[in-house]
Design an enzyme around this catalytic site. Structure first.
Site, PDB file in Angstrom:
ATOM      1  N   HIS A 172       0.830  -1.206   0.000  1.00 25.74           N
ATOM      2  CA  HIS A 172       0.000   0.000   0.000  1.00 25.74           C
ATOM      3  C   HIS A 172       0.871   1.266   0.000  1.00 25.74           C
ATOM      4  O   HIS A 172       0.693   2.154  -0.835  1.00 25.74           O
ATOM      5  CB  HIS A 172      -0.926  -0.014   1.234  1.00 25.74           C
ATOM      6  CG  HIS A 172      -1.829   1.170   1.337  1.00 25.74           C
ATOM      7  ND1 HIS A 172      -3.125   1.146   0.869  1.00 25.74           N
ATOM      8  CD2 HIS A 172      -1.638   2.426   1.814  1.00 25.74           C
ATOM      9  CE1 HIS A 172      -3.675   2.339   1.083  1.00 25.74           C
ATOM     10  NE2 HIS A 172      -2.794   3.130   1.650  1.00 25.74           N
ATOM     11  N   GLU A 173       1.817   1.325   0.919  1.00 33.40           N
ATOM     12  CA  GLU A 173       2.649   2.535   1.013  1.00 33.40           C
ATOM     13  C   GLU A 173       3.542   2.678  -0.217  1.00 33.40           C
ATOM     14  O   GLU A 173       3.837   3.796  -0.647  1.00 33.40           O
ATOM     15  CB  GLU A 173       3.478   2.529   2.301  1.00 33.40           C
ATOM     16  CG  GLU A 173       2.644   2.519   3.595  1.00 33.40           C
ATOM     17  CD  GLU A 173       1.579   3.609   3.667  1.00 33.40           C
ATOM     18  OE1 GLU A 173       1.776   4.692   3.079  1.00 33.40           O
ATOM     19  OE2 GLU A 173       0.527   3.359   4.304  1.00 33.40           O
ATOM     20  N   HIS A 217       1.666   4.634  -2.777  1.00 30.17           N
ATOM     21  CA  HIS A 217       1.782   6.083  -2.546  1.00 30.17           C
ATOM     22  C   HIS A 217       3.155   6.578  -3.008  1.00 30.17           C
ATOM     23  O   HIS A 217       3.282   7.634  -3.624  1.00 30.17           O
ATOM     24  CB  HIS A 217       1.621   6.392  -1.057  1.00 30.17           C
ATOM     25  CG  HIS A 217       0.207   6.330  -0.547  1.00 30.17           C
ATOM     26  ND1 HIS A 217      -0.803   7.108  -1.061  1.00 30.17           N
ATOM     27  CD2 HIS A 217      -0.362   5.590   0.442  1.00 30.17           C
ATOM     28  CE1 HIS A 217      -1.932   6.850  -0.409  1.00 30.17           C
ATOM     29  NE2 HIS A 217      -1.704   5.922   0.503  1.00 30.17           N
ATOM     30  N   GLU A 251      -4.703   8.017  -2.968  1.00 32.64           N
ATOM     31  CA  GLU A 251      -5.178   6.739  -2.426  1.00 32.64           C
ATOM     32  C   GLU A 251      -5.458   5.741  -3.548  1.00 32.64           C
ATOM     33  O   GLU A 251      -5.309   4.535  -3.361  1.00 32.64           O
ATOM     34  CB  GLU A 251      -6.420   7.003  -1.560  1.00 32.64           C
ATOM     35  CG  GLU A 251      -6.796   5.882  -0.623  1.00 32.64           C
ATOM     36  CD  GLU A 251      -5.767   5.570   0.477  1.00 32.64           C
ATOM     37  OE1 GLU A 251      -4.833   6.366   0.687  1.00 32.64           O
ATOM     38  OE2 GLU A 251      -5.906   4.517   1.097  1.00 32.64           O
TER      39      GLU A 251
HETATM   40 ZN    ZN Z   1      -3.142   5.225   1.889  1.00 34.30          ZN
END
Ligand code: ZN
Length: 497
Positions: free
Chosen positions: A262-263, A266, A292
């Site tokens: 997830h990170e 980003h 996001e």
């Molecule tokens: Zn996030």
């Protein structure tokens, strides 16, 4: 970039320095969450406050108003004109808010956080209610100050996270997810499937080693980043220095793997924006929802896909052994287990958006005055049982679970679901344009997907408004339909519905 407009050149140099200072503050935050020694906390608070004051003073500097007044954007190149639009927006936002109100909110936010955390530990909403009332009162005042051209109070607050979005479009978009997701949730619960999870002890060093193995495959450049541990995973920085953190639970390796993915999503966005405009407003990320969308797509559409399980399984087994899982298919099932629960941050793909839709409706009612703080806990519990089919046992697992409102973050929640909606739209568009996308993922050859994202999303930064950016990438106005189709298809097969 310099132009033949001296006012523009002076203004952009001022803004670039302000952004550089704000980024230095971000680095201090990163340091505080990762490596700062415990006794550094009080001095760090002073340092952070001093930087925040300096940044705020620069953002409200009257010279910005003078420069904006002198400039004629029609004489500027489109890139410079875009900067002017964004600087004007930020300057007006900052100067509309009276200094005393800004200071009152900063105090209420730090007090609110402490009160919230104590109330959450005690499980008593009544302990938090007075602090939330104070914060809500300040937010309503703030919304009244910053609203432009008849904007509603909630729309005014939304602009901080999702520029250009309005509740008139946002709420129907989110609500269109509610019935399909509730039905899917109920059908999966009825199927009563048992999905085995990895079992055993998963040493921290092996979890971290596997995290690092993900970086080259997912395109996260470790020469322009690093991975550290923190209680709450986050991503910070931009360009050549984009750092992520992850978390480790030695009884569950999946939390670390998927927080990391997830990170990294980003981080890819931040690493792939054009280097030369990183300090300019048009060179920053488009919105929280777009940000996001990048993390959710890497985590879910790619990281929780069946082909990615083929890539991950041998590496998982090398790191930890089979951990009770039979094969790649069992790993795929394990990472997509759907189970009912009360906590948003632990929710699976089916439940997650139901959490957000509910919080968005409640916070909007709080801001407009349709709901008062004294009635919030009841409203939460009633709505939760209707959407999730289970009764909230206590405030800790209910209305007190999220930190956002205690800090005055109203209008932030919906960007999580907007990210999911955009991720599904972007992935569907990408699938039509890349040959054998599943084969690429299974082989760990993500380059074509990453190039598509960089070309269609990352490199545009804030050249356009967020919705226009997504629309240009997918070729139509975004809807929730691809997300619903994706979830029905994936979980329909997984649970034999
Ligand atoms: Zn996030």
């Amino acid at each position: 970039m310099t132009t033949n407009a001296p006012a523009y050149d002076a203004m952009i140099s001022h803004v670039r320095q302000t952004t550089a200072l704000a980024q230095a503050a971000g680095l201090l935050d990163w340091d505080q969450e990762t490596v700062m020694p415990p006794r550094g906390a009080s001095l760090r608070a002073e340092q952070a406050a001093a930087l925040e004051d300096a940044v705020h003073a620069r953002r409200t500097d009257p010279r910005l108003g003078d420069w904006l007044d002198t400039l004629d954007p029609t004489t500027l190149a489109p890139e410079a004109a875009r900067n002017v639009t964004l600087i004007r927006r930020s300057y007006e936002r900052a100067t509309r808010l009276p200094a005393e109100l800004g200071a009152a909110m900063a105090r209420a936010s730090s007090r609110g956080r402490i009160t919230w955390s104590r109330a959450r530990a005690a499980g008593r909403f009544a302990d938090f209610a007075p602090a939330l009332k104070e914060m809500l009162d300040l937010k309503r005042q703030e919304a009244a100050c910053i609203a432009k051209d008849g904007q509603s109070p909630y729309d005014a607050l939304l602009q901080d996270y999702e520029p250009g979005m309005t509740a008139d479009r946002l709420i129907p978009l989110l609500e269109s997810l509610r019935a399909p997701l509730s039905e899917l949730r109920a059908a999966i619960a009825d199927a009563r499937a048992h999905v085995p999870q990895p079992e055993g002890h998963f040493p921290a060093d092996r979890q971290l080693a596997l995290s690092r193995l993900l970086a080259p495959v997912l395109g996260y450049d470790l020469d322009a980043g690093r991975i550290d541990l923190a209680v709450h995973p986050f991503c910070s920085g931009s360009g050549g220095d984009v750092r992520i953190t992850t978390r480790i639970d030695e009884s569950d390796p999946l939390g670390c793997i998927y927080s990391t993915i997830h990170e990294m999503g980003h981080a890819l966005y931040e690493q792939n924006m054009p280097e030369d405009t990183l300090l300019e407003p048009r060179g920053r990320y488009a919105s929280m929802g777009v940000h996001e969308s990048q993390s959710r797509m890497l985590e879910n559409q790619i990281g929780r896909s069946r082909p990615f399980a083929d890539w991950l399984w041998p590496r998982f087994r090398d790191a930890f052994g089979a951990a009770g899982l039979a094969d790649a298919d069992a790993l795929y099932r394990a990472v997509n287990r759907v189970h009912s629960g009360f906590i948003r941050t632990e929710a699976d793909e089916v439940h997650y958006n139901l959490h957000i839709i509910m919080r968005t409706a409640l916070e909007r009612d709080l801001i407009t005055g349709a709901l008062e703080v004294d009635d919030l806990e009841d409203a939460w519990n009633t709505r939760f049982e209707a959407d999730f089919g289970i009764a909230v046992p206590n405030a800790t697992q209910g209305v007190l679970q999220d930190i956002h409102w205690s800090q005055g973050l109203f209008g932030y929640f919906p960007t999580y679901s907007l990210g999911n909606i955009y991720a599904a739209e972007l992935f569907a568009a990408m699938r039509t344009q890349i040959d054998d996308i599943d084969g690429c993922i299974a082989r760990g050859e993500l380059r074509p997907l990453l190039d598509w994202l960089t070309g269609n999303v990352h490199r545009h930064a804030s050249a356009m408004e967020p919705e226009a950016l997504i629309e240009q990438a997918i070729g139509h106005k975004p809807t929730a339909a691809p997300l619903i189709a994706y979830l029905r298809d994936k979980f329909g097969r997984l649970y034999g519905l």
